[in-house]
Design an enzyme around this catalytic site. Sequence first.
Site, mmCIF file in Angstrom:
data_model
loop_
_atom_site.group_PDB
_atom_site.id
_atom_site.type_symbol
_atom_site.label_atom_id
_atom_site.label_comp_id
_atom_site.label_asym_id
_atom_site.label_seq_id
_atom_site.Cartn_x
_atom_site.Cartn_y
_atom_site.Cartn_z
ATOM 1 C CG MET A 1 42.580 98.137 -65.211
ATOM 2 S SD MET A 1 43.135 99.172 -66.358
ATOM 3 C CE MET A 1 41.739 100.151 -66.718
ATOM 4 C CG HIS A 2 41.993 94.133 -59.350
ATOM 5 N ND1 HIS A 2 41.138 93.759 -60.150
ATOM 6 C CD2 HIS A 2 42.497 92.902 -58.971
ATOM 7 C CE1 HIS A 2 41.071 92.544 -60.335
ATOM 8 N NE2 HIS A 2 41.682 91.786 -59.335
ATOM 9 N NE ARG A 3 42.629 89.868 -63.081
ATOM 10 C CZ ARG A 3 42.766 88.637 -62.055
ATOM 11 N NH1 ARG A 3 43.837 88.475 -61.389
ATOM 12 N NH2 ARG A 3 41.693 88.301 -61.791
ATOM 13 C CG ASP B 1 41.920 93.996 -64.106
ATOM 14 O OD1 ASP B 1 41.076 94.054 -63.131
ATOM 15 O OD2 ASP B 1 42.966 94.596 -63.998
#
Length: 364
Positions: free
Chosen positions: A209-211, A283
């Site tokens: 998850m990075h967005r 994501d």
Amino acid sequence: MIQLTLVAGARPNFMKIAPIVHAIQAKQQAGVSISFRLIHTGQHYDKKMSGDFFEQLNIPEPHANLGGGGGTQAEQTAAIMVAFEKELLAHRPDLVIVVGDVTSTLACSIAAKKLVIDVAHVEGGIRSGDLSMPEEINRMVTDSITDHFFTTSEIANNNLRQLGFDDSSIHFVGNTMIDTLMANMPRFKRPDGELFDQLVAGEYFVMTMHRPANVDQEEKLKQMIDAILDGTGDLPIVFPVHPRTAKNLEQLGISSSRLHMTEPLSYLEFNYLVKNAKGVITDSGGITEEASVMNVPCITLRDNTERAETVELGTNELVGTNPANLPPYLKKLMAGEWKSYQGIPLWDGKTSERIVSKIINLYS
């Protein structure tokens, strides 16, 4: 002599470029008069981008690093354009090949076209329809000045046709990321450490998850992690985590004995974990492609995707960014009722051979 300049700006770009390098080298060995320069724009400084990284992908270290990292989007774009223009003036190619949708893709395309040099866009034509994503703007601008599109799907082909591009510039070849995946699958290796030694194939999840939409809103991030923990039974979740995300999680007091936050992993280690996982929660766009081809269930925490073929023919489901959407999907996955990979046309490991053969036909 056909002279090519290959551009990469971030780790995923090199995974897309590596098989093209191999295909060019194979043609050179067969006596074809073709040469290349591999340029790293320096967009992403990454301590894992060492000699070991290029060794893993079996490609030479870049001929030049433009040092274009840091600063705002505009500053980075400008720095890369200035440095790449100098590179092109010193080593003018017949064709510049850009891949993907990072800032370097956009900046180098503009610099090349201003010097009246042809541009080929690998992964041309893909669209999410989401203009809040910098990548979408990069795709749109790059495609608007591209001479040759090397596309991953019929969806991308149709996007380009609707924009008025002629079929003579659209070359449906497949996906170079899958070339890299297939070439390296026998070399995947389990990461070192007690955590990884204890994992049982098919009995753990991998999460990325990075967005900003997922990690920068504290309450939403907490709800998302809670929903994932609630829906995955007693299975471990391996979460290679960006330092910024780790900091947010720490501030929220999110911890669980099943949630294992690790350092970012190498390509061979990360894909070993994906290949053997019960499922992937992400994501990221690229991971949905790899998970699909390896027939691993994939849940995407986004409201849109530029890789619709992974939903239509792959193992990917677009769940959205609302944590309330997750439970039914996780229930289905845990019950073993997930869809299987149907096969995506031309994602067969031979895309780069098709790209280089087409370039030779066009520029000989």
